[in-house]
Design a protein around this motif. Structure first.
Motif, short mmCIF file in Angstrom:
data_model
loop_
_atom_site.label_atom_id
_atom_site.label_comp_id
_atom_site.label_asym_id
_atom_site.label_seq_id
_atom_site.Cartn_x
_atom_site.Cartn_y
_atom_site.Cartn_z
N GLY A 368 57.92 -17.37 30.70
CA GLY A 368 56.95 -17.39 29.61
C GLY A 368 55.50 -17.36 30.04
O GLY A 368 54.61 -17.45 29.19
N GLN A 369 55.23 -17.21 31.32
CA GLN A 369 53.85 -17.25 31.81
C GLN A 369 53.54 -16.04 32.67
O GLN A 369 54.34 -15.64 33.52
CB GLN A 369 53.62 -18.53 32.62
CG GLN A 369 52.17 -18.79 32.95
CD GLN A 369 51.99 -20.18 33.55
OE1 GLN A 369 52.72 -20.58 34.44
NE2 GLN A 369 51.01 -20.92 33.05
N TRP A 370 52.37 -15.43 32.43
CA TRP A 370 51.93 -14.30 33.25
C TRP A 370 51.40 -14.82 34.58
O TRP A 370 50.59 -15.76 34.62
CB TRP A 370 50.83 -13.52 32.53
CG TRP A 370 51.33 -12.73 31.36
CD1 TRP A 370 51.20 -13.05 30.04
CD2 TRP A 370 52.05 -11.50 31.42
NE1 TRP A 370 51.81 -12.10 29.26
CE2 TRP A 370 52.33 -11.12 30.08
CE3 TRP A 370 52.49 -10.68 32.45
CZ2 TRP A 370 53.03 -9.96 29.75
CZ3 TRP A 370 53.18 -9.53 32.13
CH2 TRP A 370 53.45 -9.17 30.80
N VAL A 371 51.87 -14.21 35.65
CA VAL A 371 51.40 -14.59 36.98
C VAL A 371 51.09 -13.33 37.78
O VAL A 371 51.63 -12.25 37.51
CB VAL A 371 52.45 -15.43 37.76
CG1 VAL A 371 52.72 -16.74 37.04
CG2 VAL A 371 53.74 -14.65 37.94
N VAL A 372 50.21 -13.48 38.76
CA VAL A 372 49.98 -12.45 39.75
C VAL A 372 50.44 -13.01 41.09
O VAL A 372 49.90 -14.00 41.58
CB VAL A 372 48.49 -12.04 39.82
CG1 VAL A 372 48.26 -11.11 41.01
CG2 VAL A 372 48.06 -11.36 38.53
N GLU A 373 51.46 -12.37 41.64
CA GLU A 373 52.03 -12.84 42.90
C GLU A 373 51.58 -11.94 44.04
O GLU A 373 51.73 -10.72 43.99
CB GLU A 373 53.56 -12.84 42.83
CG GLU A 373 54.12 -13.93 41.96
CD GLU A 373 55.63 -14.06 42.11
OE1 GLU A 373 56.23 -13.18 42.75
OE2 GLU A 373 56.19 -15.04 41.60
N ARG A 374 51.03 -12.55 45.06
CA ARG A 374 50.59 -11.82 46.24
C ARG A 374 51.73 -11.68 47.24
O ARG A 374 52.66 -12.50 47.25
CB ARG A 374 49.39 -12.52 46.87
CG ARG A 374 48.19 -12.58 45.93
CD ARG A 374 47.00 -13.24 46.57
NE ARG A 374 45.87 -13.28 45.65
CZ ARG A 374 44.70 -13.84 45.93
NH1 ARG A 374 44.51 -14.41 47.11
NH2 ARG A 374 43.73 -13.82 45.04
N PRO A 375 51.68 -10.69 48.09
CA PRO A 375 52.75 -10.48 49.08
C PRO A 375 52.93 -11.71 49.96
O PRO A 375 51.97 -12.44 50.25
CB PRO A 375 52.24 -9.28 49.89
CG PRO A 375 51.34 -8.55 48.96
CD PRO A 375 50.67 -9.60 48.14
N GLU A 376 54.14 -11.94 50.39
CA GLU A 376 54.45 -13.13 51.19
C GLU A 376 53.69 -13.17 52.50
O GLU A 376 53.38 -14.25 53.01
CB GLU A 376 55.96 -13.19 51.47
CG GLU A 376 56.79 -13.42 50.23
CD GLU A 376 58.27 -13.51 50.55
OE1 GLU A 376 58.61 -13.36 51.75
OE2 GLU A 376 59.07 -13.71 49.63
N ASP A 377 53.37 -12.00 53.07
CA ASP A 377 52.69 -12.02 54.37
C ASP A 377 51.19 -12.21 54.23
O ASP A 377 50.47 -12.20 55.22
CB ASP A 377 53.00 -10.75 55.16
CG ASP A 377 52.59 -9.48 54.42
OD1 ASP A 377 52.16 -9.59 53.25
OD2 ASP A 377 52.72 -8.39 55.01
N TRP A 378 50.71 -12.38 53.01
CA TRP A 378 49.29 -12.70 52.82
C TRP A 378 49.14 -14.23 52.86
O TRP A 378 48.77 -14.86 51.89
CB TRP A 378 48.79 -12.18 51.48
CG TRP A 378 48.63 -10.68 51.43
CD1 TRP A 378 49.14 -9.75 52.27
CD2 TRP A 378 47.91 -9.95 50.43
NE1 TRP A 378 48.79 -8.49 51.88
CE2 TRP A 378 48.03 -8.58 50.75
CE3 TRP A 378 47.17 -10.32 49.31
CZ2 TRP A 378 47.44 -7.57 49.99
CZ3 TRP A 378 46.59 -9.33 48.54
CH2 TRP A 378 46.72 -7.96 48.88
#
Length: 695
Positions: A368-378
């Motif tokens: 139910g929540q908008w998220v921006v997920e960055r790559p794991e290697d960042w």
């Protein structure tokens, strides 16, 4: 009182016909009133009203003066809409002899035409008149022509059914299908499509037939919602009569005419429309090709030539393309070279590694929540800003002014990548992006701010060789936007680039360009890109073309398609969808965060609800696209089969259901697309079916 809608008339006719569909032989006849183009209660023509049923047609012709033209026009109106006119019946009379001419005319078109004597004149006595008419019916119905018509009509229907049932097995023998492993295919899984109209296919499968035979269901064809928009091409509904008429007119006016050193009105109009409506001041020239793959190959040739000229490189230099991981830009050798190999989860031997791919942050709705997920290697980014940063709404993701911290980090990251490549001596010829949404790579919603920063970075990146050139050509490496899938209202806007607020040097459009009817592609470029090919030597020209370049039928249909969609954008056709997402976006945002205008045809309530499903990893919706990523313990990838179960449930439907949903999957991602013309009421029912299938 409002007129009865086409949908209600169709539902009533369908239900009535279905009530006759028993195991016994029987015939039902629908008699229409007036001509084939006479209006229905809603105002649409009767030919359009009944088209979803695509019933076999007996056309009653006109035997009077002018009747030849009337009859042929009626047949053409039905024929161009996809009806099968089995027979034509007329009264025989000696003055005009229309029946003789039309019998020969239709025989040349493999259509049976026959005639019967006209009925007797009206008698003054009612009883005498009734007896005369009764004798007329009894005599005429037993004539050889009428008997032959009856047998031919029924035989044609039986042959249609027989052909349809045979198609899956015959296709299994003769057809090499694209994008599938044929060990997974059989006559039981191949879907035969009798026709398509609006949002639906009329489908038949041997498995479906077997299910019908073992139940009370006696429906041979089952409507299936076109959930993949027919490989993302469908924009204005199948069998659209406006597009069909436009195509027929262009075919009659031009056929196909060569385009080398020539021009015709449909191609010129389309080029001018694309340049104007893109809203990109850089763009000035349109190059035509056959489809999105070839259009992208043209774009790469344009960009590499421009970069080579600007930097003084030679033919022996290895020039790389900068792009995103899991990108995919078509099936020509030139564009396959630029696709990141892991899209197929294995290295394919013909990749030459001419691309440099960057991982990227993704936009997702999770729980139910908008998220921006960055790559794991960042790792540094995760420590400084937190992985899976939450946003109050989808609009807030697009509110770049209030994302200054993200902007600063993204710019630092992008510039660092470019500096590293330069230090390694790598020559970067162009940046290539699918704006917002990476389609074939797995329906990945890229953070628009990251893509914007990447464009800004390459625009400010220039080598010493460019320092003495003018501002336009020195503005970094060429930027290509692959809008084959995402452009032309697929995501709700004419140009997907407008979401990023940047102006690429080259833009490629296809798929919705012709509303889903014909293959056609435009590669639109800046003046500086065009001038990179100018020379006194022909070998310096862009020597790329196809026999059907800028074919008049495709260009004319594209003009009509764009006209219709631009009108829909202006007249508020999508207002209810936009209002739904405006309320969802504004629910908890500040005034400064509002107005980005991100919306979807899929309801915000539905998207939020399925994001809470236990088997759903994340979901997103934008424009007509819905993507649902399902959890897979083995890992999410192109080779995953996690979504196939839901796909199969949607196509199988429940016992007794009148229609199903035909869809495709990308690994663990189930995606659905609406046409730009799909009604909200239709999508609400589909949402219920999807919600149930995810249980």
């Amino acid at each position: 009182m409002s007129p009865v809608s086409d949908a209600k008339v169709l539902a009533a006719v369908h239900d009535e016909l279905k009530s006759y569909a028993t195991g016994e032989n029987g015939v039902a006849v629908i008699e229409t009133a007036g001509g084939v183009l006479s209006p229905s209660p809603s105002g649409s023509s009767q030919a359009d009203l009944y088209r979803p049923l695509r019933l076999p047609v007996l056309l009653v012709g006109d035997h009077q003066l002018g009747g030849i033209g009337t009859t042929i026009s009626a047949w053409e109106s039905l024929h161009i809409r996809g009806y099968d006119v089995q027979s034509v019946a007329l009264f025989a009379e000696g003055r005009y002899d229309n029946h003789s001419y039309l019998r020969d005319y239709f025989a040349e078109r493999d259509i049976h035409a026959f005639s019967i004597p006209p009925p007797p004149g009206r008698a003054s006595d009612v009883r005498e008149d009734a007896e005369a008419v009764q004798r007329y019916y009894e005599h005429t119905s037993s004539t050889e022509d009428v008997t032959r018509f009856t047998h031919r009509f029924l035989e044609a229907h039986e042959q249609r059914i027989s052909n349809l049932k045979a198609m899956p097995a015959e296709a299994d023998k003769a057809i090499w299908h694209p994008f599938m492993q044929h060990r997974e295919r059989s006559k039981d899984t191949i879907v035969a499509m009798d026709s398509a109209y609006g949002d639906y296919f009329q489908t038949y499968t041997t498995k479906q037939d077997a299910q019908n035979s073992s139940s009370a269901e006696n429906t041979l064809l089952k409507p299936a919602f076109d959930g993949s928009a027919s490989w993302w091409t469908q924009g204005l509904g199948h069998g659209n009569p406006q597009l069909a008429l436009t195509a027929a007119h262009a075919a009659g006016r031009y056929g196909h005419v060569m385009f080398a050193g020539a021009v015709h009105e449909p191609a010129l109009t389309l080029a001018q429309t694309m340049i104007e409506k893109m809203g990109n001041p850089r763009l000035s020239k349109v190059f035509y090709s056959d489809n999105g793959s070839t259009g992208m190959e043209v774009a790469v040739k344009m960009a590499l030539r421009a970069a080579t000229v600007r930097n003084g490189w030679n033919a022996d230099d290895e020039v790389l393309i900068l792009g995103l991981k899991n990108s995919y830009h078509g099936d020509t050798i030139g564009t396959m070279d630029l696709s990141e190999p892991s899209i197929y989860n294995k290295k394919v031997e013909w990749y030459s590694g001419r691309g440099h791919w960057l991982d990227f942050p993704q936009v997702k709705m999770r729980k139910g929540q908008w998220v921006v997920e960055r790559p794991e290697d960042w790792e540094d980014a995760q420590k400084s800003s937190g992985q899976g940063r939450a946003f109050t709404s989808l609009d807030a993701v697009f509110d770049f002014q209030n994302r200054s911290e993200d902007h600063a980090y993204y710019m630092q990251y992008c510039k660092g990548v470019l500096a590293t490549l330069e230090k390694e001596g790598k020559k970067i010829g162009a940046l290539i992006l699918e704006p917002i949404l990476l389609g074939a790579g797995g329906m990945m919603f890229a953070d628009p701010l990251f893509q914007r920063c990447l464009v800004e970075s390459v625009r400010t990146y220039s080598s010493k060789a460019q320092s003495n050139q003018n501002e336009d050509t020195r503005a970094g490496m060429p930027v290509i936007f692959d809008e084959v899938f995402t452009g032309l209202y697929r995501l709700g806007r004419f140009s997907a680039a407008s979401f990023l607020g940047v102006h690429p040097d080259i833009v490629v459009n296809a798929k919705l360009l012709t509303g889903g009817l014909l293959p056609l592609c435009t590669t639109t470029a800046s003046q500086s890109i065009f001038e990179a090919f100018l020379s006194d030597d022909k070998s310096d020209a862009l020597l790329h073309g196809h026999s059907y370049t800028a074919h008049a039928v495709g260009c004319a249909v594209a003009n009509k398609s764009l006209d219709i969609m631009m009108k829909m954008d202006r007249d508020g056709t999508w207002k209810s969808f936009k209002n739904d997402w405006m309320q969802a976006n504004n629910e908890s945002t500040t005034p400064a965060e509002r107005g980005a205008g991100a919306w979807s045809m899929w309801s915000s309530t539905f998207v939020k609800a399925i994001s809470h499903r236990s088997n759903v990893d994340y979901v997103f919706a934008l424009g007509s696209v819905l993507a649902i990523s399902l959890k897979d313990p083995a890992g999410a990838s192109y080779a995953s089969t996690a979504a196939t179960g839901v796909r199969d449930k949607l196509f199988a439907g429940s016992p007794g259901e009148d229609w199903v949903i035909h869809s495709r999957v990308l690994g663990n991602v189930l995606y659905l697309m609406a046409a730009t013309t799909t009604k909200k009421e239709t999508l609400e029912v589909i949402e219920d079916k999807v919600f149930t299938a995810l249980e």
